[in-house]
Design an enzyme around this catalytic site. Structure first.
Site, PDB file in Angstrom:
ATOM      1  N   GLY A  82      19.357  32.683 102.460  1.00  0.00           N
ATOM      2  CA  GLY A  82      19.979  31.454 102.958  1.00  0.00           C
ATOM      3  C   GLY A  82      19.988  31.270 104.464  1.00  0.00           C
ATOM      4  O   GLY A  82      20.305  30.183 104.948  1.00  0.00           O
ATOM      5  N   PRO A 120      16.553  37.423 102.525  1.00  0.00           N
ATOM      6  CA  PRO A 120      16.132  36.303 103.374  1.00  0.00           C
ATOM      7  C   PRO A 120      14.713  35.878 103.033  1.00  0.00           C
ATOM      8  O   PRO A 120      13.845  36.728 102.825  1.00  0.00           O
ATOM      9  CB  PRO A 120      16.203  36.886 104.789  1.00  0.00           C
ATOM     10  CG  PRO A 120      16.009  38.353 104.603  1.00  0.00           C
ATOM     11  CD  PRO A 120      16.590  38.698 103.256  1.00  0.00           C
ATOM     12  N   GLY A 121      14.483  34.592 102.916  1.00  0.00           N
ATOM     13  CA  GLY A 121      13.144  34.086 102.640  1.00  0.00           C
ATOM     14  C   GLY A 121      12.680  33.251 103.814  1.00  0.00           C
ATOM     15  O   GLY A 121      11.882  33.670 104.644  1.00  0.00           O
ATOM     16  N   ARG A 122      13.251  32.055 103.894  1.00  0.00           N
ATOM     17  CA  ARG A 122      12.877  31.090 104.923  1.00  0.00           C
ATOM     18  C   ARG A 122      12.898  31.708 106.335  1.00  0.00           C
ATOM     19  O   ARG A 122      11.991  31.500 107.123  1.00  0.00           O
ATOM     20  CB  ARG A 122      13.874  29.937 104.886  1.00  0.00           C
ATOM     21  CG  ARG A 122      13.554  28.788 105.822  1.00  0.00           C
ATOM     22  CD  ARG A 122      14.751  27.860 105.913  1.00  0.00           C
ATOM     23  NE  ARG A 122      15.244  27.443 104.625  1.00  0.00           N
ATOM     24  CZ  ARG A 122      14.805  26.382 103.942  1.00  0.00           C
ATOM     25  NH1 ARG A 122      13.888  25.616 104.447  1.00  0.00           N
ATOM     26  NH2 ARG A 122      15.321  26.082 102.779  1.00  0.00           N
ATOM     27  N   ARG A 158       8.433  18.977 101.581  1.00  0.00           N
ATOM     28  CA  ARG A 158       9.817  19.063 102.066  1.00  0.00           C
ATOM     29  C   ARG A 158      10.330  17.768 102.684  1.00  0.00           C
ATOM     30  O   ARG A 158      11.467  17.371 102.452  1.00  0.00           O
ATOM     31  CB  ARG A 158       9.970  20.218 103.067  1.00  0.00           C
ATOM     32  CG  ARG A 158       9.730  21.594 102.439  1.00  0.00           C
ATOM     33  CD  ARG A 158      10.186  22.718 103.347  1.00  0.00           C
ATOM     34  NE  ARG A 158      11.625  22.796 103.430  1.00  0.00           N
ATOM     35  CZ  ARG A 158      12.345  22.406 104.452  1.00  0.00           C
ATOM     36  NH1 ARG A 158      11.760  21.934 105.534  1.00  0.00           N
ATOM     37  NH2 ARG A 158      13.647  22.495 104.421  1.00  0.00           N
ATOM     38  N   TYR A 162      13.309  16.655 100.355  1.00  0.00           N
ATOM     39  CA  TYR A 162      14.632  16.977 100.920  1.00  0.00           C
ATOM     40  C   TYR A 162      14.958  16.124 102.142  1.00  0.00           C
ATOM     41  O   TYR A 162      15.966  16.376 102.799  1.00  0.00           O
ATOM     42  CB  TYR A 162      14.668  18.431 101.404  1.00  0.00           C
ATOM     43  CG  TYR A 162      14.317  19.497 100.416  1.00  0.00           C
ATOM     44  CD1 TYR A 162      15.029  19.665  99.234  1.00  0.00           C
ATOM     45  CD2 TYR A 162      13.287  20.401 100.687  1.00  0.00           C
ATOM     46  CE1 TYR A 162      14.720  20.682  98.350  1.00  0.00           C
ATOM     47  CE2 TYR A 162      12.967  21.416  99.804  1.00  0.00           C
ATOM     48  CZ  TYR A 162      13.685  21.551  98.647  1.00  0.00           C
ATOM     49  OH  TYR A 162      13.378  22.564  97.782  1.00  0.00           O
ATOM     50  N   CYS A 188      -0.197   7.695  97.156  1.00  0.00           N
ATOM     51  CA  CYS A 188       0.309   6.391  96.717  1.00  0.00           C
ATOM     52  C   CYS A 188       1.807   6.392  96.429  1.00  0.00           C
ATOM     53  O   CYS A 188       2.245   6.028  95.340  1.00  0.00           O
ATOM     54  CB  CYS A 188      -0.446   5.945  95.475  1.00  0.00           C
ATOM     55  SG  CYS A 188      -0.181   7.049  94.077  1.00  0.00           S
ATOM     56  N   GLU A 189       2.618   6.842  97.386  1.00  0.00           N
ATOM     57  CA  GLU A 189       4.075   6.862  97.237  1.00  0.00           C
ATOM     58  C   GLU A 189       4.683   6.456  98.574  1.00  0.00           C
ATOM     59  O   GLU A 189       4.247   6.944  99.622  1.00  0.00           O
ATOM     60  CB  GLU A 189       4.574   8.288  96.929  1.00  0.00           C
ATOM     61  CG  GLU A 189       4.035   8.916  95.683  1.00  0.00           C
ATOM     62  CD  GLU A 189       4.759   8.474  94.428  1.00  0.00           C
ATOM     63  OE1 GLU A 189       5.879   7.954  94.534  1.00  0.00           O
ATOM     64  OE2 GLU A 189       4.170   8.619  93.340  1.00  0.00           O
ATOM     65  N   TYR A 217       8.550  27.343 101.795  1.00  0.00           N
ATOM     66  CA  TYR A 217       8.639  26.168 100.917  1.00  0.00           C
ATOM     67  C   TYR A 217       7.633  25.106 101.356  1.00  0.00           C
ATOM     68  O   TYR A 217       7.903  23.908 101.279  1.00  0.00           O
ATOM     69  CB  TYR A 217      10.078  25.618 100.898  1.00  0.00           C
ATOM     70  CG  TYR A 217      11.099  26.707 100.608  1.00  0.00           C
ATOM     71  CD1 TYR A 217      11.226  27.219  99.332  1.00  0.00           C
ATOM     72  CD2 TYR A 217      11.873  27.260 101.624  1.00  0.00           C
ATOM     73  CE1 TYR A 217      12.118  28.250  99.068  1.00  0.00           C
ATOM     74  CE2 TYR A 217      12.766  28.298 101.365  1.00  0.00           C
ATOM     75  CZ  TYR A 217      12.883  28.773 100.087  1.00  0.00           C
ATOM     76  OH  TYR A 217      13.759  29.795  99.819  1.00  0.00           O
TER      77      TYR A 217
HETATM   78  C1  LIG Z   1      18.554  34.139  94.550  1.00  0.00           C
HETATM   79  C2  LIG Z   1      17.835  33.741  95.793  1.00  0.00           C
HETATM   80  N1  LIG Z   1      17.743  34.604  96.816  1.00  0.00           N
HETATM   81  C3  LIG Z   1      17.102  34.285  97.966  1.00  0.00           C
HETATM   82  C4  LIG Z   1      16.487  33.058  98.129  1.00  0.00           C
HETATM   83  C5  LIG Z   1      15.797  32.758  99.431  1.00  0.00           C
HETATM   84  O1  LIG Z   1      16.491  31.778 100.119  1.00  0.00           O
HETATM   85  P1  LIG Z   1      16.156  31.446 101.651  1.00  0.00           P
HETATM   86  O2  LIG Z   1      14.714  31.142 101.740  1.00  0.00           O
HETATM   87  O3  LIG Z   1      17.025  30.274 101.957  1.00  0.00           O
HETATM   88  O4  LIG Z   1      16.538  32.665 102.462  1.00  0.00           O
HETATM   89  C6  LIG Z   1      16.558  32.117  97.093  1.00  0.00           C
HETATM   90  C7  LIG Z   1      15.934  30.792  97.245  1.00  0.00           C
HETATM   91  O5  LIG Z   1      15.992  29.915  96.444  1.00  0.00           O
HETATM   92  C8  LIG Z   1      17.242  32.460  95.893  1.00  0.00           C
HETATM   93  O6  LIG Z   1      17.345  31.596  94.872  1.00  0.00           O
END
Ligand SMILES: Cc1ncc(COP(=O)(O)O)c(C=O)c1O
Length: 262
Positions: A82, A120-122, A158, A162, A188-189, A217
């Site tokens: 997150g 952490p992903g994003r 995105r 979003y 076409c949107e 993403y």
């Molecule tokens: C369970 C869980 N963990 C981690 C993440 C990664 O989130 P972020 O990219 O916001 O860090 C997600 C994203 O949907 C998730 O569903």
């Protein structure tokens, strides 16, 4: 965070509300075939204000005390992902050390040890990605000026999905007066846009634009809608650039299509 990236709360399809989670722990805590190993929380995505984590970790600490009083010892604590990134010019990346300090404050030093899991992903990958797109044409329509690019919602969903903001900058310095434009894709949107009401130096067909912070993403949410072929991906490391995914072809688009009896 946008409503679609919020995963916590009662309106969410994810997770289990705390009272139910406690019941589950009580019901299955002593079960022979089940070992309740830990708690997992995931608040949502693109969180820039760490106060949300502060509140959550405080609650997590309470829950752990409650479970402990019920005789349940946890091995894992998973605080999910997150952590946000700066998409806008006036935003700042949060400091992961500040997040670590919150973990330490609420969950550290309680005479117990657990394995801490973070997801952490994003935060790790978003700043690493740049989408390059060429201007196809520029269209004045009443008071609005549209810059139509060869990338759109099929390459970067995105903005459309979003209403996310991604910085858009010309790749080369253009010494032209700035104009207020909508940067839109060729799909076409009406929702097919990369950025609305942006101040760009008068761009012209053929100019290359960079859409920034698209490493998370981004490509993974791309699609073949409108028979669009996904673009190539290039990995840049220092002065070295490597093609790591080739541009899709028409053959790729139809490769899975069949006419078979089932
Ligand atoms: C369970 C869980 N963990 C981690 C993440 C990664 O989130 P972020 O990219 O916001 O860090 C997600 C994203 O949907 C998730 O569903």
């Amino acid at each position: 965070a946008h409503a679609y990236t919020r995963t916590a709360g009662e309106a969410s399809k994810f997770g289990v509300p705390w009272p139910e989670a406690r019941d589950l722990f009580r019901r299955f805590g002593g079960h022979r075939g089940i070992r309740l190993a830990g708690l997992h929380v995931h608040l949502g995505s693109q969180i820039l204000d760490l106060e949300a984590f502060d509140d959550t970790f405080a609650r997590l600490a309470e829950w752990i005390e409650t479970l402990c009083a019920d005789g349940i010892e946890l091995e894992y604590l998973d605080i999910g992902g997150g952590l946000g990134v700066a998409y806008r010019e006036d935003e700042q990346d949060p400091d992961p050390r500040a997040l670590a300090a919150l973990v330490q404050r609420h969950l550290g030093d309680r005479g117990r040890r657990w394995r801490l899991v973070v997801e952490p992903g994003r935060y790790l990958v978003a700043p690493a990605g740049v989408l390059l797109t060429r201007v196809l044409y520029v269209k004045q329509s009443g008071p609005r000026k549209f810059v139509v690019t060869d990338a759109g919602m099929t390459e970067l969903l995105r903005s459309s999905h979003y209403e996310s903001y991604h910085r858009i900058e010309p790749v080369e310095w253009l010494d032209r007066p700035p104009e207020l434009v909508d940067v839109v894709g060729p799909v076409c949107e009406s929702g097919d846009f990369l950025g609305r009401a942006r101040l760009l130096p008068g761009v012209a067909p053929g100019d290359l634009l960079a859409v920034l912070t698209v490493g998370a993403y981004g490509f993974v949410m791309s699609s073949n809608y409108n028979q669009r072929r996904r673009p190539a991906e290039v990995l840049v490391e220092g002065r070295c650039a490597r093609l790591i995914r080739r541009r899709e072809t028409l053959d790729d688009l139809v490769a899975a299509e069949r006419d078979e009896e089932v």
